[in-house]
Design a protein around this motif. Structure first.
Motif, PDB file in Angstrom:
ATOM      1  N   GLN A 139       0.846  -1.185   0.000  1.00 28.78           N
ATOM      2  CA  GLN A 139       0.000   0.000   0.000  1.00 28.78           C
ATOM      3  C   GLN A 139       0.880   1.234   0.000  1.00 28.78           C
ATOM      4  O   GLN A 139       1.874   1.299   0.733  1.00 28.78           O
ATOM      5  CB  GLN A 139      -0.914   0.028   1.215  1.00 28.78           C
ATOM      6  N   LYS A 141       0.702   5.519   0.200  1.00 28.39           N
ATOM      7  CA  LYS A 141      -0.107   6.696   0.513  1.00 28.39           C
ATOM      8  C   LYS A 141       0.698   7.925   0.127  1.00 28.39           C
ATOM      9  O   LYS A 141       1.826   8.108   0.590  1.00 28.39           O
ATOM     10  CB  LYS A 141      -0.443   6.744   2.000  1.00 28.39           C
ATOM     11  N   SER A 154      -4.536  13.685   0.449  1.00 27.19           N
ATOM     12  CA  SER A 154      -3.922  12.356   0.467  1.00 27.19           C
ATOM     13  C   SER A 154      -4.698  11.398  -0.407  1.00 27.19           C
ATOM     14  O   SER A 154      -5.930  11.443  -0.456  1.00 27.19           O
ATOM     15  CB  SER A 154      -3.897  11.792   1.885  1.00 27.19           C
ATOM     16  N   SER A 156      -4.461   7.071  -1.512  1.00 28.01           N
ATOM     17  CA  SER A 156      -3.853   5.798  -1.167  1.00 28.01           C
ATOM     18  C   SER A 156      -4.304   4.749  -2.167  1.00 28.01           C
ATOM     19  O   SER A 156      -5.436   4.787  -2.640  1.00 28.01           O
ATOM     20  CB  SER A 156      -4.291   5.427   0.250  1.00 28.01           C
TER      21      SER A 156
END
Length: 171
Positions: A139, A141, A154, A156
């Motif tokens: 993952q 971000k 942000s 992700s």
């Protein structure tokens, strides 16, 4: 007999004051709402710019994959945009952490699942699925920050480690 006729033309002072106060109330409500809409509109433009920059960074990460290792997780990486000097971005990496699949089953189902040999194979298989998934999925971000306005945005997403191999063995 004399008839008195009272002719009243126009408004009284009280009526004029009531009309002016109603007009002032609606005018102030309108001006307040318009100024709020204008400020919100400028925030939306800034947010759209930040979102576009986030998407650019994520697309660049997808197009040029990195070497996925534990060193990516240690600390976030902060950089500045070359064409946009007032914007900077931070990249944070996380490795997928799967739960222990054996602990997800209730105790009764674990006992009723069959013989000890089949449960051993199931445990081994679930452990290998867990390790394969953890090595394949990462993952990322991305947070973009405007140093002038102090706004941030942000995004992700999950990235696939194409160099990871699926391995099943030792059952």
């Amino acid at each position: 007999m004399v008839k008195r006729v009272n002719k009243q033309n126009g408004f009284t002072l009280l009526e004029v004051l009531i009309a002016l106060s109603i007009f002032a109330f609606f005018a102030s409500a309108y001006v307040t709402r318009e100024s709020y809409n204008l400020s919100l509109s400028s925030h939306i433009k800034e947010e759209e710019k930040l979102k576009t920059l986030c998407e650019q960074v994520i697309n660049q990460l997808i197009a040029t994959p990195q070497e996925y290792s534990e060193t990516l997780i240690t600390r976030p990486e902060t950089k500045k945009f070359e064409k946009e000097p007032e914007y900077e971005y931070t990249i944070e990496w996380k490795k997928l952490e799967m739960p222990d699949f054996n602990k997800l089953l209730p105790e009764d189902e674990r006992r009723e699942s069959g013989t000890e040999a089949s449960s051993g194979i199931e445990k081994s298989l679930l452990a290998q699925v867990k390790s394969n998934l953890e090595s394949m999925l990462w993952q990322v971000k991305v947070t973009v920050f405007n140093s002038k306005t102090k706004f941030s945005f942000s995004l992700s997403t999950w990235l696939y480690n194409d160099k990871a191999k699926v391995q099943f063995g030792g059952m």
